[in-house]
Design a protein around this motif. Structure first.
Motif, mmCIF file in Angstrom:
data_model
loop_
_atom_site.group_PDB
_atom_site.id
_atom_site.type_symbol
_atom_site.label_atom_id
_atom_site.label_comp_id
_atom_site.label_asym_id
_atom_site.label_seq_id
_atom_site.Cartn_x
_atom_site.Cartn_y
_atom_site.Cartn_z
ATOM 1 N N GLY A 135 -0.885 3.231 0.141
ATOM 2 C CA GLY A 135 0.548 3.193 -0.123
ATOM 3 C C GLY A 135 1.347 2.920 1.143
ATOM 4 N N GLU A 136 2.631 3.210 1.078
ATOM 5 C CA GLU A 136 3.519 2.874 2.179
ATOM 6 C C GLU A 136 3.581 3.969 3.246
ATOM 7 O OE1 GLU A 136 7.569 0.741 1.910
ATOM 8 O OE2 GLU A 136 8.049 2.846 1.622
ATOM 9 N N ALA A 137 4.018 5.138 2.829
ATOM 10 C CA ALA A 137 4.229 6.260 3.754
ATOM 11 C C ALA A 137 4.403 7.525 2.927
ATOM 12 C CB ALA A 137 5.483 6.016 4.600
ATOM 13 N N PRO A 138 4.144 8.689 3.502
ATOM 14 C CA PRO A 138 4.343 9.928 2.745
ATOM 15 C C PRO A 138 5.804 10.090 2.331
ATOM 16 C CG PRO A 138 3.175 10.342 4.818
ATOM 17 C CD PRO A 138 3.658 8.935 4.864
ATOM 18 N N GLY A 139 6.011 10.723 1.186
ATOM 19 C CA GLY A 139 7.353 11.102 0.760
ATOM 20 C C GLY A 139 7.564 12.593 0.971
ATOM 21 N N TYR A 140 8.527 13.151 0.273
ATOM 22 C CA TYR A 140 8.881 14.560 0.469
ATOM 23 C C TYR A 140 7.700 15.511 0.218
ATOM 24 C CZ TYR A 140 10.881 19.149 -0.270
ATOM 25 O OH TYR A 140 11.117 20.495 -0.206
ATOM 26 N N SER A 141 7.113 15.405 -0.978
ATOM 27 C CA SER A 141 6.039 16.350 -1.341
ATOM 28 C C SER A 141 4.827 16.199 -0.432
ATOM 29 C CB SER A 141 5.579 16.123 -2.787
ATOM 30 O OG SER A 141 6.672 16.100 -3.660
ATOM 31 N N GLU A 142 4.527 14.946 -0.079
ATOM 32 C CA GLU A 142 3.370 14.670 0.778
ATOM 33 C C GLU A 142 3.578 15.273 2.164
ATOM 34 O OE1 GLU A 142 4.980 12.267 -1.045
ATOM 35 O OE2 GLU A 142 3.473 12.169 -2.649
ATOM 36 N N ASP A 143 4.796 15.159 2.663
ATOM 37 C CA ASP A 143 5.149 15.720 3.974
ATOM 38 C C ASP A 143 5.015 17.246 3.964
ATOM 39 O OD1 ASP A 143 6.554 15.529 6.682
ATOM 40 O OD2 ASP A 143 8.001 16.748 5.564
ATOM 41 N N PRO A 155 -1.739 12.974 0.498
ATOM 42 C CA PRO A 155 -1.132 11.747 -0.011
ATOM 43 C C PRO A 155 -0.916 11.791 -1.527
ATOM 44 C CG PRO A 155 -3.481 11.407 0.245
ATOM 45 C CD PRO A 155 -3.194 12.814 0.743
ATOM 46 N N PHE A 156 0.119 11.148 -1.987
ATOM 47 C CA PHE A 156 0.358 10.947 -3.426
ATOM 48 C C PHE A 156 0.195 12.236 -4.244
ATOM 49 C CE2 PHE A 156 -0.027 6.592 -1.993
ATOM 50 C CZ PHE A 156 0.930 5.961 -2.762
ATOM 51 N N VAL A 157 0.975 13.233 -3.885
ATOM 52 C CA VAL A 157 0.975 14.483 -4.650
ATOM 53 C C VAL A 157 2.299 14.714 -5.383
ATOM 54 C CG1 VAL A 157 -0.824 15.677 -3.344
ATOM 55 C CG2 VAL A 157 1.554 15.774 -2.529
ATOM 56 N N LEU A 171 5.672 12.655 -7.661
ATOM 57 C CA LEU A 171 5.758 11.946 -8.947
ATOM 58 C C LEU A 171 4.966 10.645 -8.943
ATOM 59 C CD1 LEU A 171 9.476 12.449 -10.053
ATOM 60 C CD2 LEU A 171 7.397 13.389 -11.112
ATOM 61 N N ALA A 172 5.048 9.896 -7.841
ATOM 62 C CA ALA A 172 4.281 8.643 -7.752
ATOM 63 C C ALA A 172 2.788 8.951 -7.823
ATOM 64 C CB ALA A 172 4.620 7.890 -6.466
ATOM 65 N N GLY A 173 2.399 10.057 -7.199
ATOM 66 C CA GLY A 173 0.999 10.470 -7.214
ATOM 67 C C GLY A 173 0.527 10.844 -8.606
ATOM 68 N N THR A 227 -4.685 6.752 0.882
ATOM 69 C CA THR A 227 -3.958 6.943 2.134
ATOM 70 C C THR A 227 -2.727 6.037 2.157
ATOM 71 O OG1 THR A 227 -4.204 7.110 4.547
ATOM 72 C CG2 THR A 227 -5.311 5.246 3.479
ATOM 73 N N ASN A 228 -2.089 5.965 3.306
ATOM 74 C CA ASN A 228 -0.880 5.158 3.485
ATOM 75 C C ASN A 228 -0.963 4.348 4.764
ATOM 76 O OD1 ASN A 228 1.040 6.029 1.284
ATOM 77 N ND2 ASN A 228 0.548 8.026 2.162
ATOM 78 N N VAL A 229 -0.134 3.318 4.859
ATOM 79 C CA VAL A 229 -0.069 2.525 6.084
ATOM 80 C C VAL A 229 0.459 3.388 7.226
ATOM 81 C CG1 VAL A 229 1.081 0.571 7.206
ATOM 82 C CG2 VAL A 229 0.275 0.354 4.855
ATOM 83 N N TYR A 283 1.489 -3.095 -7.805
ATOM 84 C CA TYR A 283 2.823 -2.528 -7.612
ATOM 85 C C TYR A 283 2.671 -1.095 -7.127
ATOM 86 C CZ TYR A 283 5.606 -6.200 -9.794
ATOM 87 O OH TYR A 283 6.239 -7.374 -10.071
ATOM 88 N N HIS A 284 3.632 -0.636 -6.346
ATOM 89 C CA HIS A 284 3.627 0.755 -5.932
ATOM 90 C C HIS A 284 3.996 1.607 -7.150
ATOM 91 C CE1 HIS A 284 4.408 4.459 -3.900
ATOM 92 N NE2 HIS A 284 4.024 3.933 -2.744
ATOM 93 N N PRO A 285 3.246 2.686 -7.420
ATOM 94 C CA PRO A 285 3.588 3.515 -8.587
ATOM 95 C C PRO A 285 5.043 3.984 -8.569
ATOM 96 C CG PRO A 285 1.536 4.288 -7.590
ATOM 97 C CD PRO A 285 2.049 3.187 -6.719
#
Ligand code: URA
Ligand code: SF4
Length: 191
Positions: free
Chosen positions: A50-58, A63-65, A67-69, A89-91, A162-164
């Protein structure tokens, strides 16, 4: 005595994860809660990037935990694959503030970690999810054009998706993602 360089004599996924956890190579280190190295078996046949961690991942360091996850989990389940069977993982390994897209300089700073992970895992299929991962890994710009079509490069089959998260904003992409996962299942069966 072994040299104490950034890359030890024998590299490993644990070593990559350890270095990512304390990395200060780009400014995202200042705003992250936890770095997110990625997770999955060291001999995974398929890798999702994926691209980068979001809020939940941080928050969780995984990774991907969010909504997208959750959607990624459903997509995997739809083709009979367990999350634990693939490497995810992410870039970029640290969350950009307010989930802004990572800068090119941040991506460049972080790419060596992803390159090492790919080298260690030696997956036969890599799925870049979204434009960031697509451009970092395949050098293409538009996931809208590239999605679902395999590209062979250096002995690896790249299957852009596509990115989820995109399907969370644009519901019409949900069906496209499920269709692309069906195609992915067939490709996995052939490798
Ligand atoms: N979006 C991503 O690109 N990566 C994650 O880990 C979560 C959401
Ligand atoms: Fe290091 Fe990558 Fe995190 Fe930047 S995003 S601090 S390069 S691990």
């Amino acid at each position: 005595m072994l040299a104490r360089g950034r890359v030890s004599a024998v590299d490993s996924l644990d070593e990559v994860a350890r270095q990512v956890a304390t990395c200060r190579l780009c400014p995202l280190s200042k705003t992250r809660t936890n770095a997110v190295p990625g997770e999955g078996p060291g001999d995974a046949k398929v890798m999702f990037v994926g691209e980068a961690p979001g809020y939940s991942e941080d928050v969780q360091g995984r990774p991907f935990v969010g909504l997208a996850g959750q959607l990624l989990g459903e997509l995997l389940e739809s083709i009979g694959i367990e999350r634990g069977d693939v490497f995810i993982t992410n870039v970029v390994k640290c969350r950009p503030p307010n989930n802004r897209p990572p800068r090119v300089s941040e991506r460049n700073a972080c790419m060596p970690y992803l390159e090492r992970q790919i080298k260690l895992i030696r997956p036969s299929i890599i799925c870049p999810m979204g434009n960031s991962a697509l451009s970092a890994l395949v050098g293409r710009r538009s996931v809208g054009e590239a999605h679902g079509k395999a590209i062979e490069k250096g002995g690896v089959l790249y299957v852009p998706l596509y990115h989820p998260a995109a399907a969370l904003y644009d519901a019409s992409l949900r069906g496209v993602l499920f269709e692309d996962f069906k195609a992915l299942k067939i490709l996995i069966g052939k490798r």
